[in-house]
Enzyme design. Structure first.
Site, PDB file in Angstrom:
ATOM      1  N   GLY A 134      47.141  27.166  -3.151  1.00  0.00           N
ATOM      2  CA  GLY A 134      47.732  27.193  -4.497  1.00  0.00           C
ATOM      3  C   GLY A 134      48.278  25.819  -4.829  1.00  0.00           C
ATOM      4  O   GLY A 134      48.894  25.167  -3.979  1.00  0.00           O
ATOM      5  N   ASP A 178      50.020  26.954   4.456  1.00  0.00           N
ATOM      6  CA  ASP A 178      49.599  27.387   5.791  1.00  0.00           C
ATOM      7  C   ASP A 178      48.102  27.688   5.889  1.00  0.00           C
ATOM      8  O   ASP A 178      47.476  27.421   6.909  1.00  0.00           O
ATOM      9  CB  ASP A 178      50.450  28.560   6.300  1.00  0.00           C
ATOM     10  CG  ASP A 178      50.460  29.719   5.321  1.00  0.00           C
ATOM     11  OD1 ASP A 178      49.943  29.563   4.186  1.00  0.00           O
ATOM     12  OD2 ASP A 178      50.975  30.796   5.681  1.00  0.00           O
ATOM     13  N   ASP A 199      56.217  28.130  -2.366  1.00  0.00           N
ATOM     14  CA  ASP A 199      56.869  29.203  -1.598  1.00  0.00           C
ATOM     15  C   ASP A 199      57.875  28.666  -0.570  1.00  0.00           C
ATOM     16  O   ASP A 199      58.767  29.393  -0.146  1.00  0.00           O
ATOM     17  CB  ASP A 199      55.823  30.049  -0.854  1.00  0.00           C
ATOM     18  CG  ASP A 199      54.800  30.652  -1.809  1.00  0.00           C
ATOM     19  OD1 ASP A 199      55.114  30.789  -3.002  1.00  0.00           O
ATOM     20  OD2 ASP A 199      53.690  30.977  -1.343  1.00  0.00           O
ATOM     21  N   ASP A 258      57.435  28.188   2.549  1.00  0.00           N
ATOM     22  CA  ASP A 258      57.368  29.132   3.676  1.00  0.00           C
ATOM     23  C   ASP A 258      56.638  28.541   4.883  1.00  0.00           C
ATOM     24  O   ASP A 258      56.014  29.265   5.649  1.00  0.00           O
ATOM     25  CB  ASP A 258      56.677  30.439   3.222  1.00  0.00           C
ATOM     26  CG  ASP A 258      55.249  30.195   2.741  1.00  0.00           C
ATOM     27  OD1 ASP A 258      54.862  29.013   2.576  1.00  0.00           O
ATOM     28  OD2 ASP A 258      54.509  31.173   2.542  1.00  0.00           O
ATOM     29  N   ARG A 307      55.354  34.720  -2.560  1.00  0.00           N
ATOM     30  CA  ARG A 307      54.561  35.503  -1.603  1.00  0.00           C
ATOM     31  C   ARG A 307      55.475  36.405  -0.775  1.00  0.00           C
ATOM     32  O   ARG A 307      56.293  37.102  -1.352  1.00  0.00           O
ATOM     33  CB  ARG A 307      53.739  34.565  -0.709  1.00  0.00           C
ATOM     34  CG  ARG A 307      52.369  35.100  -0.386  1.00  0.00           C
ATOM     35  CD  ARG A 307      51.588  34.088   0.425  1.00  0.00           C
ATOM     36  NE  ARG A 307      50.821  33.193  -0.392  1.00  0.00           N
ATOM     37  CZ  ARG A 307      49.654  33.486  -0.944  1.00  0.00           C
ATOM     38  NH1 ARG A 307      49.122  34.657  -0.736  1.00  0.00           N
ATOM     39  NH2 ARG A 307      49.011  32.621  -1.687  1.00  0.00           N
TER      40      ARG A 307
HETATM   41  O1  F6P Z   1      51.387  30.367  -2.500  1.00  0.00           O
HETATM   42  C1  F6P Z   1      51.713  30.013  -3.795  1.00  0.00           C
HETATM   43  C2  F6P Z   1      51.599  31.204  -4.719  1.00  0.00           C
HETATM   44  O2  F6P Z   1      51.918  30.776  -6.031  1.00  0.00           O
HETATM   45  C3  F6P Z   1      52.428  32.417  -4.340  1.00  0.00           C
HETATM   46  O3  F6P Z   1      53.773  32.306  -4.710  1.00  0.00           O
HETATM   47  C4  F6P Z   1      51.688  33.516  -5.058  1.00  0.00           C
HETATM   48  O4  F6P Z   1      51.880  34.767  -4.407  1.00  0.00           O
HETATM   49  C5  F6P Z   1      50.244  33.079  -4.936  1.00  0.00           C
HETATM   50  O5  F6P Z   1      50.265  31.682  -4.718  1.00  0.00           O
HETATM   51  C6  F6P Z   1      49.395  33.370  -6.131  1.00  0.00           C
HETATM   52  O6  F6P Z   1      48.097  32.978  -5.827  1.00  0.00           O
HETATM   53  P1  F6P Z   1      46.937  32.767  -6.875  1.00  0.00           P
HETATM   54  O7  F6P Z   1      47.224  31.513  -7.633  1.00  0.00           O
HETATM   55  O8  F6P Z   1      45.710  32.639  -6.048  1.00  0.00           O
HETATM   56  O9  F6P Z   1      46.963  33.939  -7.792  1.00  0.00           O
END
Ligand code: F6P
Length: 319
Positions: free
Chosen positions: A11, A103, A128, A130, A172
């Site tokens: 992301g 990660d 995140d 994390d 997340r």
């Molecule tokens: O890991 C970053 C994040 O924005 C999370 O907070 C969220 O759950 C996820 O990515 C959303 O992913 P995507 O952009 O693939 O919908």
């Protein structure tokens, strides 16, 4: 080291561009050629890349997103996904690589090192926050500030109408973004994946708040703790009154990086590149107690809930 690669994966996070800028400019000081891989691991599989010069990263310091673009590419974990990646790596004759991401990107980076012997250094970038091995990842501060601005605005209308709002924040499975948003906005409640909660208790506390004279109720919910739609429905049932809901979603991922993120990204991007040129790899750079550090890319494990529990405890005193 004559030729290094760089990519942004997973992301996007505000600050990926300043990190990329620092990598490219630092490598240029070492007179190395820099290959920018487009759209993360997918770019390696499809062979889409470009040579980057110090000039290719001009003017991107304050730009949101990532000029290299990114892509979620879980196929990289499979044999079919790996074969084309191997082909591009051979073709490019890279001496090393800097991977800017979260990660998932680091799992890919470990695979690159193990299967193709490519030296990799990771730079943590995710809203995140994390990733074990750093107190803060690139993008967290910007996302936090966006969430704060949004909740402040919702509070104005909540107070005017005396309403209850459930506001869902990203993160997340990790509750830090939600916990810190709640502290910084003076929210009445925060629901976190790290701490079980009871819907009846929550409804009771909100009722009590109104009885004590509160003019609104703001409930910040981490996406990992439950969907805002579910919490909203359950509260309406218990309180027998309307509850409004806001899902902040991808708004938190966009926009210009904050000053903090620009500096963090510049420091981490530079440090990662210097380490690669010193022959160090298989590591992620980080910032721990305000000092630049490194940790193993391979043994990342799960982030400790300690910081979230600390912030949740603080919330108890502030509501
Ligand atoms: O890991 C970053 C994040 O924005 C999370 O907070 C969220 O759950 C996820 O990515 C959303 O992913 P995507 O952009 O693939 O919908």
């Amino acid at each position: 080291m004559k030729r290094i690669g760089v990519l942004t994966g997973g992301g996007d996070a505000a600050g990926m561009n300043p990190a990329l800028r620092a990598v490219v400019r630092t490598a240029w000081r070492h007179k190395a050629e820099v290959i920018g891989i487009r759209r993360g691991w997918l770019g390696l599989a499809e062979g889409t890349y470009e040579t980057m010069t110090a000039g290719s990263v001009s003017g991107i310091l304050g730009q949101g997103g990532t000029i290299l673009r990114t892509f979620r590419y879980p196929e990289f974990a499979t044999d079919e996904g790996t074969a084309p990646v191997a082909k591009t790596i051979k073709e490019l004759k890279l001496d090393g690589m800097v991977v800017i991401g979260g990660d998932g990107s680091f799992r890919g980076a470990t695979k690159l090192t193990k299967e193709f012997g490519l030296p990799v250094v990771g730079v943590p970038a995710t809203i995140d926050n994390d990733i074990p091995g750093t107190d803060i990842s690139i993008g967290f501060d910007t996302a936090l500030n966006i969430a704060i601005e949004a909740v402040d605005k919702v509070r104005d209308t909540a107070t005017s109408h005396g309403r209850i709002f459930v506001i869902e924040v990203m993160g997340r499975e990790y509750g830090l973004l939600a916990a810190q948003t709640a502290i910084a906005t003076g929210a009445e409640e925060v629901l976190l994946p790290e701490i079980p909660f009871d819907m009846n208790d929550l409804a009771r506390r909100i009722k009590d708040g109104y009885a004590r004279g509160k003019q609104h109720a703001i409930i910040v919910v981490a996406e990992g703790a439950g969907k805002a739609s579910y919490i909203t429905f359950e509260l309406q049932e218990r309180l027998q009154r309307g509850v409004r809901m806001v899902v902040l979603g991808h708004v938190q991922r966009g926009g210009a990086p904050s000053g903090y993120d620009r500096i963090l990204a510049s420091r981490l991007g530079h440090h990662a590149t210097e380490l690669l040129f010193e022959g160090k790899h298989g590591i992620m750079v980080g910032l721990v107690a305000n000092k630049l550090t490194t940790s193993s890319l391979e043994k990342k494990g799960k982030v400790s809930p300690k910081s979230v529990l600390r912030d949740a405890k603080l919330m108890e005193y502030l509501v």
